[in-house]
Design a protein around this motif. Sequence first.
Motif, PDB file in Angstrom:
ATOM      1  N   LYS A  49       0.938  -1.106  -0.110  1.00  0.00           N
ATOM      2  CA  LYS A  49      -0.205   0.055  -0.115  1.00  0.00           C
ATOM      3  C   LYS A  49       0.926   1.169   0.093  1.00  0.00           C
ATOM      4  CE  LYS A  49      -2.683   1.819   3.440  1.00  0.00           C
ATOM      5  NZ  LYS A  49      -3.869   1.764   4.033  1.00  0.00           N
ATOM      6  N   LYS A  98       1.650   5.162   0.424  1.00  0.00           N
ATOM      7  CA  LYS A  98       1.325   6.141   1.036  1.00  0.00           C
ATOM      8  C   LYS A  98       1.277   7.309  -0.043  1.00  0.00           C
ATOM      9  CE  LYS A  98      -0.298   5.047   5.103  1.00  0.00           C
ATOM     10  NZ  LYS A  98      -1.663   5.595   5.374  1.00  0.00           N
ATOM     11  N   ASP A 129      -2.967   5.041  -0.793  1.00  0.00           N
ATOM     12  CA  ASP A 129      -3.909   5.690   0.197  1.00  0.00           C
ATOM     13  C   ASP A 129      -3.528   7.073   0.287  1.00  0.00           C
ATOM     14  OD1 ASP A 129      -5.075   6.668   2.577  1.00  0.00           O
ATOM     15  OD2 ASP A 129      -4.273   5.316   3.892  1.00  0.00           O
ATOM     16  N   ASN A 159      -5.172   9.612   2.018  1.00  0.00           N
ATOM     17  CA  ASN A 159      -5.171  10.179   3.454  1.00  0.00           C
ATOM     18  C   ASN A 159      -5.509  11.565   3.229  1.00  0.00           C
ATOM     19  OD1 ASN A 159      -2.448   8.041   4.572  1.00  0.00           O
ATOM     20  ND2 ASN A 159      -4.401   8.447   5.792  1.00  0.00           N
ATOM     21  N   GLU A 190      -7.658   4.515  -1.413  1.00  0.00           N
ATOM     22  CA  GLU A 190      -8.235   4.926  -0.234  1.00  0.00           C
ATOM     23  C   GLU A 190      -8.338   6.502   0.078  1.00  0.00           C
ATOM     24  OE1 GLU A 190      -6.423   2.140   2.500  1.00  0.00           O
ATOM     25  OE2 GLU A 190      -6.963   3.492   4.376  1.00  0.00           O
ATOM     26  N   ASP A 210     -11.429   5.420   4.305  1.00  0.00           N
ATOM     27  CA  ASP A 210     -10.995   5.090   5.701  1.00  0.00           C
ATOM     28  C   ASP A 210     -11.349   6.124   6.895  1.00  0.00           C
ATOM     29  OD1 ASP A 210      -9.477   4.540   7.944  1.00  0.00           O
ATOM     30  OD2 ASP A 210      -7.564   4.589   6.765  1.00  0.00           O
ATOM     31  N   GLU A 211     -10.989   7.241   6.781  1.00  0.00           N
ATOM     32  CA  GLU A 211     -11.259   8.372   7.832  1.00  0.00           C
ATOM     33  C   GLU A 211     -12.666   8.677   7.614  1.00  0.00           C
ATOM     34  OE1 GLU A 211      -8.466   8.566   5.807  1.00  0.00           O
ATOM     35  OE2 GLU A 211      -6.814   9.524   6.549  1.00  0.00           O
ATOM     36  N   ASN A 216     -12.563   0.561   4.785  1.00  0.00           N
ATOM     37  CA  ASN A 216     -11.647   0.188   5.583  1.00  0.00           C
ATOM     38  C   ASN A 216     -11.917   0.267   7.264  1.00  0.00           C
ATOM     39  OD1 ASN A 216      -9.178  -0.279   7.036  1.00  0.00           O
ATOM     40  ND2 ASN A 216      -7.971   1.180   5.852  1.00  0.00           N
ATOM     41  N   LYS A 259     -11.378  -0.264  10.911  1.00  0.00           N
ATOM     42  CA  LYS A 259      -9.841  -0.258  12.111  1.00  0.00           C
ATOM     43  C   LYS A 259     -10.730  -0.427  13.512  1.00  0.00           C
ATOM     44  CE  LYS A 259      -7.004   2.414   9.190  1.00  0.00           C
ATOM     45  NZ  LYS A 259      -6.282   3.467   9.206  1.00  0.00           N
TER      46      LYS A 259
HETATM   47 MG   LIG Z   1      -5.928   4.877   5.385  1.00  0.00          MG
END
Ligand SMILES: [Mg+2]
Length: 355
Positions: free
Chosen positions: A159, A161, A189, A191, A215, A240-241, A262, A264
């Motif tokens: 993955k 970043k 990702d 972010n 992502e 994700d976030e 995603n 967590k």
């Molecule tokens: Mg992430």
Amino acid sequence: MKITRIKTEVTQLVLKKPLVVTFGSIEAMETIIVKIETDEGLCGYGEASPFGPVTGETKESVLSNIRDFEKVLIGENPLEIERIHRKMNGCIAFNPSAKAGIDIALYDIYSKSLNVPLYIALGGKNQEVESDKTISIGTIENMIEDVQLAMKAGFTKVKLKAGIDVFHDVKAMKAIRESCGDELTIRMDANQGWNFAQAIWAINEMEKYRLDALEQPVAYWDVDGLRKIRNKVNVPLMADESLHDEKDAMKLLKSDAVDVLNIKLMKSKGIHGAMKINHLAESSGVECMIGCMLESPVAISAGVHFAMANKNVTRVDLDSLFAIKKCPGIEGGVEFKGGRASLPDKVGLGLDVGF
Ligand SMILES: [Mg+2]
């Protein structure tokens, strides 16, 4: 069975080398190991790994909240996990990693009380789970080198970043695909680092390099933006976030905003919430990834147990242990060969924790 005591211990997670992401450069983090003791001698271990930019929590807030949870949970039956979540939510809103610390310890006790590994208690079986390895943002040459080292160590999935410079991100994807071959699974990702136009341009550029999933391209609150991007690209889009709990999952699913969620454990308040999200996603034809914060073998093992029990969890990003030095006092739990995870034939999470 009754809860008699909840203990916490702060543990330092030291990275082998700094991790560069859009939030900044991270060299070490503190995590909190949780122990729940009962009147029948069974105890369970959990972990709360707060990450301020995502969950809004700090080490201090987690320790304070767990002390408050202890006040309302002493005397409760640890097997009544739904009731305990209601009690925690009734005590303090939000604060998902503090709640995950309690939740994981409860599931450890639950599976130990059944005398089985946690994945069996969750209805699963011992099956292959393969994590990707996260590649930090760096120069193109450094990123290629990191991917090649990962492949040498047996990883088949990485993955990347991204999210600081969109042009660099596309260049990195192209260079890594061209130098590392077609067999490698590459995820990216961002972010939240791109805007709407950058996301559409970059994802469409990278489609031809066989991007497995992209992502969180835009800000966490921009669910409508995710939906609009999804309509203009052919690469699976992942939240994700934007996804913490099952209510966020419902919003994303109702909006047809993404292809993958995603999960967590530190965002979902642990395994109880993770299962709710996965069930909603599966019922909507959306797959899940299980991801992690910087976590010790306690929470990473919990994530692997969860993945082994849920077929709809098709992607695994439980790579924290590859990035950190060994945690003193924590033995057992998940072991990795390359990205392939295996769990010991032991009850509960399968861990020996020295406190
Ligand atoms: Mg992430």
